[in-house]
Write an enzyme that holds these catalytic residues in place. Structure first.
Site, PDB file in Angstrom:
ATOM      1  N   ASP A  60      47.929  65.185  97.757  1.00 29.83           N
ATOM      2  CA  ASP A  60      47.020  66.022  96.921  1.00 29.83           C
ATOM      3  C   ASP A  60      47.780  67.243  96.250  1.00 29.83           C
ATOM      4  O   ASP A  60      48.323  68.001  96.660  1.00 29.83           O
ATOM      5  CB  ASP A  60      45.795  66.618  97.876  1.00 29.83           C
ATOM      6  N   GLU A  63      49.095  63.273  92.930  1.00 25.57           N
ATOM      7  CA  GLU A  63      48.731  63.944  91.723  1.00 25.57           C
ATOM      8  C   GLU A  63      49.731  64.864  91.147  1.00 25.57           C
ATOM      9  O   GLU A  63      49.691  65.975  91.510  1.00 25.57           O
ATOM     10  CB  GLU A  63      47.356  64.886  92.037  1.00 25.57           C
TER      11      GLU A  63
END
Length: 720
Positions: A413, A442
């Site tokens: 994340d 990400e």
């Protein structure tokens, strides 16, 4: 040496910012020539002011010592009238010298259990004392002094069998005793209030020793399916008994409306290779005693090495959550599926009350020059992966999940918060255990306190060859920019960026491309964040018939499946998942977030269509090329296409695929188009509209194809 405390009204704070520099933060009037010194009540360390700085409401005195302070003691700064101020650890913990002195490399932190004894180790180099508080029953606890050893690690060895005994650490730091839970805890009580010593052999479900991951895959052979544990089974008609729990993944033979398959059988039949679960480590936003009535995605970590209790049948039983999460993994593996964990090392739930901050204040997080927490994550804190012990913690944690739980990969994340070295080291260490480990993240460029060229963002993908990235270029070109409704994307009729679309569809790995190979590109048009594609289409085309919206949706899914790289599907995308227009459903509850198995039944034909497309991808290596040189010679953008169309051609040798020539044609226009087929030879149409047949729907020698409105067509020539 006795000193009186300084008057509270005078308000002076003192911080050790290097091993020889003290900063006084003064909120009152102090003579410029005032004399201060540091003491531990045994020795005196004179201070010399080298500069001062006036801010709006305070005055800073920057002062130096003539020698380095041993850091694991209580110190005071003495004021001219004899008052004393606690000297707290400040920016010293964020210096390179601190890391060099206290970097601890051994892999033995936490509570290491055996039936004869448990050894407790915690890294707390700035603590003056640490005591282990060990509970032998719910109401009986004993405190054991811990001994300071190598590089700031405190240790206690306690004889006896302490399986399921609760524990915590009493850490005296900055003149205060903090009760903290072991950051390396492997088990916790309900709601994570205390750590628990655990015999991990007693957490293995039946048959665990023989459970193995499916055969290794290269990245472009993978198909990822993103899923939330609770969403998967909680619908009243899911057919699963353990609604919202890990154990739902172990239920075979479940069915929903219309006797359609659900559960693990559905995942297996769909044809995906990896299930990516939203965070399953212990997180803070759910009261585990009310787990059936509360909801959250889980991006607020408390304990990084312990499964979340709300998904267990008994959150109060420390063994239950571990055994049942392992059972989930075993079920996936036994059904040919691999597990990717969504991990959130970039921030904590609440910095001030986190165990990191309680044990070594100021070390694990990023602060600006003014001593304020950096907030690139948007949740109030950014962890500092560039520091040795934070980097070590991340690597130790993923290694633990891999070795103890047999996890196959990790989705990071907000990976752009982390640094490149940490991500490369993480991949390197994991690959020693599992050569096909899948690490993705990400790669957004985050506004954090880290040099731009050190951020693990997508623009630096070529410097991280083992890491894959969510390709937002692909996403926006296919469906439009999620932050700008006016930018509609190809499936909404925007054909103004065909060259860029081809660049990403072909893997974006040419000489100056974004990636080293297509395996670094996670191709997606929908994930848990933002609106589902269906809800976005409803917003962009409020007056269109459902049939037309379905065509647009499936056109985007077909692009995702047959583009070079790694296809990524959000759970329910194959049956047009809707969250009733909620674009940020992280705590919106079951009625918004649950997988709608009635909808799965309603759109059974569409699910079958996606399943068949996935099977074709898996059967034909031409769609899974991962070598830029081969791609350069094999793929070409089709030109001269009618208005509203996009297409490309794959020519493969017989050594690569039984299909020697493949045409992929995408029509984003609401009317039928005529396409002139390349010559010579007949072409076999394998996909058209909602029909798919690998050995051919029909053959054509007419030289032209009619491409259905908002439709995907595939035509092939087989090797002779």
């Amino acid at each position: 040496m006795n000193h009186k405390p300084i008057a509270e009204a005078e308000r002076i704070e003192a911080y050790l910012d290097t091993f020889t520099m003290v900063t006084l933060v003064i909120f009152t009037e102090v003579p410029r020539e005032a004399y201060f010194y540091v003491t531990d009540h045994e020795r005196v360390y004179p201070l010399k002011k080298i500069s001062e700085q006036r801010l709006e409401d305070r005055l800073l005195f920057h002062m130096v010592l003539d020698q380095k302070l041993p850091i694991y003691r209580d110190y005071w700064v003495v004021y001219p009238d004899g008052g004393e101020i606690p000297l707290k650890t400040g920016a010293v913990v964020r210096t390179k010298e601190f890391d060099e002195i206290f970097a601890y490399e051994k892999k033995d932190l936490g509570a290491v259990y055996s039936p004869e004894k448990t050894v407790f180790k915690v890294w707390a180099p700035t603590a003056s004392t640490v005591r282990l508080k060990l509970f032998t029953s719910a109401s009986t606890a004993f405190e054991h002094p811990m001994k300071l050893g190598d590089r700031g690690v405190w240790e206690a060895e306690i004889a006896g069998d302490h399986h399921l005994h609760e524990y915590c650490y009493l850490v005296r730091v900055n003149h205060t005793v903090n009760e903290a839970i072991d950051p390396y805890a492997k088990a916790v009580t309900v709601n994570g209030k205390r750590g628990v010593v655990i015999d991990l052999n007693k957490t293995n479900p039946e048959g665990w020793e023989t459970v193995n991951s499916p055969l290794p895959l290269k990245k472009t052979d993978s198909i990822i399916y993103e899923l939330h544990v609770r969403d998967f089974s909680v619908h009243p008609l899911s057919g699963m008994k353990h609604k919202g729990k890990y154990m739902a993944f172990t239920e075979k033979g479940t069915s929903g409306p219309g006797h359609t398959t659900t559960g693990i059988d559905y995942l297996k039949n769909l044809g995906v290779t990896h299930v990516q679960l939203l965070p399953v480590n212990d997180y803070g936003s759910i009261d585990e005693t009310k787990s059936d009535t509360e909801y959250n995605w889980g991006y607020d970590p408390l304990h990084f090495n312990v499964p979340e209790g709300s998904y267990a049948t008994d959150p109060a039983d420390p063994v239950s959550r571990i055994k049942e999460y392992k059972a989930l993994i075993a079920s996936l593996h036994n059904n040919g599926l691999r597990l990717i964990m969504d991990v959130v090392y970039n921030h904590v739930f609440i910095r001030e009350t986190s165990n990191f901050e309680k044990i070594v204040p100021g070390y694990y997080f990023r602060f600006d020059y003014g001593g304020n927490p950096v907030n690139g994550t948007g949740v109030g804190n950014d962890t500092a992966s560039e520091r040795f012990m934070m980097r070590k913690f991340i690597i130790d944690s993923v290694l633990y999940w891999t070795e103890e739980y047999k996890v196959d990969g990790f989705r990071f994340d907000l990976m752009g918060i982390h640094d490149i070295i940490t991500m490369n080291e993480t991949y390197k260490e994991l690959a020693k255990i599992n050569s096909s480990v899948f690490i993705l993240g990400e790669g957004w460029k985050m506004n954090t306190w880290l040099d731009e060229d050190q951020k693990a963002c997508i623009d630096s993908a070529r410097r991280m060859p083992g890491i894959s990235f969510f390709n937002d270029r692909f996403r926006d070109l296919v469906k439009g920019n999620i932050f700008h409704a006016a930018n509609e994307g190809f499936i909404n009729g925007d054909t103004s960026q065909i060259e860029r679309l081809y660049e990403n569809v072909s893997g974006n790995s040419k000489e100056h491309g974004l990636f080293n190979t297509p395996g670094q590109s996670i191709n997606y048009i929908e994930c848990h964040d933002n609106h589902t594609l269906w809800d976005r289409l409803l917003t962009l085309h409020p007056n269109e018939d459902e049939t037309v919206l379905r065509k647009r949706h499936l056109l985007g899914t077909a692009l995702t499946i047959f583009s070079l790289g790694v296809p990524f599907l959000h759970a329910g995308q194959e049956f047009f998942r809707s969250k009733q227009g909620d674009g940020n459903s992280y705590k919106s509850g079951d009625s918004i977030n649950r997988l709608d198995w009635e909808r799965r039944s309603k759109f059974e034909k569409d699910v079958q269509y996606v399943t068949e497309l996935l099977q074709i991808r898996k059967n034909h290596p031409a769609f899974r090329l991962d070598e830029p040189e081969t791609i350069e010679h094999s793929l070409s953008l089709l030109d001269g296409l009618p208005e509203g169309m996009f297409g490309f051609r794959i020519k493969s040798s017989e050594r690569v695929d039984t299909w020697k020539d493949i045409l992929l044609l995408y029509n984003s226009h609401p009317s039928e188009k005529v396409y002139q087929l390349p010559s010579p030879g007949d072409w076999t149409v394998t996909a058209e509209a909602l029909e798919v047949k690998e050995d051919g729907l029909y053959k054509t020698d007419s030289g032209t194809l009619l491409i259905p409105p908002l439709g995907f067509t595939m035509a092939v020539q087989s090797a002779e």
